[in-house]
Design a protein around this motif. Structure first.
Motif, PDB file in Angstrom:
ATOM      1  N   SER A   1      10.357   3.269  -2.662  1.00  0.00           N
ATOM      2  CA  SER A   1      10.179   4.462  -1.965  1.00  0.00           C
ATOM      3  C   SER A   1       8.739   4.950  -2.192  1.00  0.00           C
ATOM      4  N   LEU A   2       8.126   5.369  -1.265  1.00  0.00           N
ATOM      5  CA  LEU A   2       6.475   5.518  -1.452  1.00  0.00           C
ATOM      6  C   LEU A   2       5.950   6.466  -0.350  1.00  0.00           C
ATOM      7  N   ILE A   3       4.823   6.928  -0.684  1.00  0.00           N
ATOM      8  CA  ILE A   3       4.163   7.932   0.272  1.00  0.00           C
ATOM      9  C   ILE A   3       3.169   7.339   0.942  1.00  0.00           C
ATOM     10  N   VAL A   4       2.937   7.615   2.282  1.00  0.00           N
ATOM     11  CA  VAL A   4       1.428   7.025   3.020  1.00  0.00           C
ATOM     12  C   VAL A   4       1.137   8.247   3.736  1.00  0.00           C
TER      13      VAL A   4
ATOM     14  N   SER B   1      15.908  -6.069   3.943  1.00  0.00           N
ATOM     15  CA  SER B   1      17.370  -5.866   4.402  1.00  0.00           C
ATOM     16  C   SER B   1      17.717  -4.498   4.796  1.00  0.00           C
ATOM     17  N   ARG B   2      18.564  -4.440   5.681  1.00  0.00           N
ATOM     18  CA  ARG B   2      19.202  -3.174   6.146  1.00  0.00           C
ATOM     19  C   ARG B   2      17.995  -2.306   7.197  1.00  0.00           C
ATOM     20  N   GLU B   3      17.219  -1.481   6.414  1.00  0.00           N
ATOM     21  CA  GLU B   3      16.423  -0.570   7.416  1.00  0.00           C
ATOM     22  C   GLU B   3      15.201  -0.397   6.536  1.00  0.00           C
ATOM     23  N   LEU B   4      14.082  -0.024   7.376  1.00  0.00           N
ATOM     24  CA  LEU B   4      12.857   0.595   6.882  1.00  0.00           C
ATOM     25  C   LEU B   4      12.953   2.141   7.619  1.00  0.00           C
ATOM     26  N   THR B   5      12.832   3.129   6.341  1.00  0.00           N
ATOM     27  CA  THR B   5      12.752   4.291   7.042  1.00  0.00           C
ATOM     28  C   THR B   5      11.462   4.818   6.807  1.00  0.00           C
ATOM     29  N   ILE B   6      11.038   5.674   7.749  1.00  0.00           N
ATOM     30  CA  ILE B   6       9.646   6.545   7.795  1.00  0.00           C
ATOM     31  C   ILE B   6       9.955   7.992   8.078  1.00  0.00           C
ATOM     32  N   ARG B   7       9.680   8.966   7.048  1.00  0.00           N
ATOM     33  CA  ARG B   7      10.179  10.397   7.586  1.00  0.00           C
ATOM     34  C   ARG B   7       8.938  11.151   7.296  1.00  0.00           C
ATOM     35  N   GLU B   8       8.691  12.058   7.978  1.00  0.00           N
ATOM     36  CA  GLU B   8       7.429  12.900   8.008  1.00  0.00           C
ATOM     37  C   GLU B   8       7.705  13.704   6.871  1.00  0.00           C
ATOM     38  N   LEU B   9       6.521  14.075   6.056  1.00  0.00           N
ATOM     39  CA  LEU B   9       6.509  15.014   5.045  1.00  0.00           C
ATOM     40  C   LEU B   9       5.528  16.123   5.423  1.00  0.00           C
TER      41      LEU B   9
ATOM     42  N   PRO C   1       0.810  -1.082  -0.074  1.00  0.00           N
ATOM     43  CA  PRO C   1       0.005  -0.092  -0.009  1.00  0.00           C
ATOM     44  C   PRO C   1       0.852   1.453  -0.110  1.00  0.00           C
ATOM     45  N   GLY C   2       0.414   2.264  -0.763  1.00  0.00           N
ATOM     46  CA  GLY C   2       1.234   3.401  -0.796  1.00  0.00           C
ATOM     47  C   GLY C   2       0.833   4.329  -2.125  1.00  0.00           C
ATOM     48  N   LEU C   3       1.231   5.653  -2.023  1.00  0.00           N
ATOM     49  CA  LEU C   3       1.204   6.482  -3.371  1.00  0.00           C
ATOM     50  C   LEU C   3       2.612   6.822  -3.713  1.00  0.00           C
ATOM     51  N   ASP C   4       2.425   7.066  -5.210  1.00  0.00           N
ATOM     52  CA  ASP C   4       3.658   7.337  -5.642  1.00  0.00           C
ATOM     53  C   ASP C   4       4.736   6.446  -5.645  1.00  0.00           C
ATOM     54  N   ILE C   5       4.479   5.217  -5.773  1.00  0.00           N
ATOM     55  CA  ILE C   5       5.603   4.181  -5.577  1.00  0.00           C
ATOM     56  C   ILE C   5       6.647   4.160  -6.539  1.00  0.00           C
ATOM     57  N   LYS C   6       7.822   4.441  -6.231  1.00  0.00           N
ATOM     58  CA  LYS C   6       9.067   4.087  -7.005  1.00  0.00           C
ATOM     59  C   LYS C   6      10.074   3.043  -6.728  1.00  0.00           C
ATOM     60  N   VAL C   7      10.316   2.131  -7.630  1.00  0.00           N
ATOM     61  CA  VAL C   7      11.233   1.034  -7.376  1.00  0.00           C
ATOM     62  C   VAL C   7      12.538   1.221  -8.423  1.00  0.00           C
TER      63      VAL C   7
ATOM     64  N   ASP D   1       4.665  19.116   3.867  1.00  0.00           N
ATOM     65  CA  ASP D   1       3.971  19.787   2.734  1.00  0.00           C
ATOM     66  C   ASP D   1       3.184  18.842   2.206  1.00  0.00           C
ATOM     67  N   THR D   2       3.119  17.363   1.946  1.00  0.00           N
ATOM     68  CA  THR D   2       2.329  16.582   1.252  1.00  0.00           C
ATOM     69  C   THR D   2       1.314  16.042   2.461  1.00  0.00           C
ATOM     70  N   GLN D   3       1.316  16.244   3.644  1.00  0.00           N
ATOM     71  CA  GLN D   3       0.599  15.515   4.746  1.00  0.00           C
ATOM     72  C   GLN D   3       0.612  14.011   4.701  1.00  0.00           C
ATOM     73  N   GLY D   4       1.887  13.771   4.852  1.00  0.00           N
ATOM     74  CA  GLY D   4       1.907  12.060   4.846  1.00  0.00           C
ATOM     75  C   GLY D   4       3.479  11.944   5.321  1.00  0.00           C
ATOM     76  N   TRP D   5       3.680  10.654   5.137  1.00  0.00           N
ATOM     77  CA  TRP D   5       5.121   9.987   5.533  1.00  0.00           C
ATOM     78  C   TRP D   5       5.870   9.454   4.344  1.00  0.00           C
ATOM     79  N   GLN D   6       6.901   9.840   3.923  1.00  0.00           N
ATOM     80  CA  GLN D   6       7.863   9.147   2.969  1.00  0.00           C
ATOM     81  C   GLN D   6       8.510   8.014   3.499  1.00  0.00           C
ATOM     82  N   VAL D   7       8.247   6.622   2.888  1.00  0.00           N
ATOM     83  CA  VAL D   7       8.633   5.430   3.437  1.00  0.00           C
ATOM     84  C   VAL D   7       9.638   4.948   2.281  1.00  0.00           C
ATOM     85  N   GLY D   8      10.718   4.350   2.996  1.00  0.00           N
ATOM     86  CA  GLY D   8      11.549   3.540   2.116  1.00  0.00           C
ATOM     87  C   GLY D   8      12.158   2.445   2.862  1.00  0.00           C
TER      88      GLY D   8
END
Length: 195
Positions: free
Chosen positions: A50-53, A99-107, A11-17, A109-116
């Motif tokens: 990379s995606l936005i929740v 692997s490695r890490e799951l990152t969640i960063r608050e955005l 689940p997510g918006l603007d999914i980039k692989v 301007d877009t009222q969401g989280w940047q997830v990677g």
């Protein structure tokens, strides 16, 4: 383009692989301008997502976290997922685990989280191929440059000469071993011959 793990859409918006195929090589030029390198094999592929929740879709964030932390109950290892993505499947990237890490960063301007997150390939095609190839028996180099198969006499280490005493013991062992099932009279006869 959607991304699926075990046929479940992420689940997510603007999914980039982004897919990375590390090609192993090591620079052999030293201080010179030589371009020589040593090939060290094809390494495991990596899939970076990379995606936005949106803030109002916290359940999506919970689901991504659940997938990242999932453990196989049988082995206790991190869960291996079947990848559903056109580009990944086109380059034979079929299975991976987080692997490695799951990152969640608050955005803000877009009222969401940047997830990677990053997923690393599990049992790559070259790895599967190498596992299927039979292991060839080692050869020991004997006298006069001949290759001697170690299986010729597994009781004696390669390139070992027995002393005269060891040869006598070996013959006695062979004789006694052959008559162990014989009657007592035969055993006495053999014992007398050795004396």
């Amino acid at each position: 383009m959607t991304l699926q793990l075990n046929q479940q859409s992420i689940p997510g918006l603007d999914i980039k692989v982004t897919i990375k195929l590390p090609i192993g090589d090591s620079d052999l030029s030293g201080q010179s301008s030589n371009t020589t390198s040593a090939e060290t094999g094809t390494k495991a592929k990596e899939l970076t997502v990379s995606l936005i929740v949106p803030f109002e879709k916290k359940a999506w964030l919970t689901e991504i976290d659940r997938l990242a932390e999932a453990i196989n109950k049988t082995t206790g290892a991190r869960t291996v997922y079947r990848i559903g993505h056109d580009a990944a499947n086109a380059i034979k990237f079929y299975e991976a685990k987080f692997s490695r890490e799951l990152t969640i960063r608050e955005l803000n301007d877009t009222q969401g989280w940047q997830v990677g997150f990053v997923m690393k390939e599990h049992l790559s095609v070259p790895e599967r191929k190498s596992q299927r190839e039979p292991i060839k028996p080692a050869k020991q180099q004997g006298g006069e440059g001949k290759n001697i198969d170690y299986k010729e006499n597994p009781d004696i280490p390669p390139n070992t000469e027995l002393s005269t005493f060891e040869k006598i013991l070996s013959m006695a062992d062979n004789v006694l071993g052959g008559v162990m099932g014989s009657d007592d009279a035969t055993k006495k006869e053999v014992a007398n011959e050795i004396k």
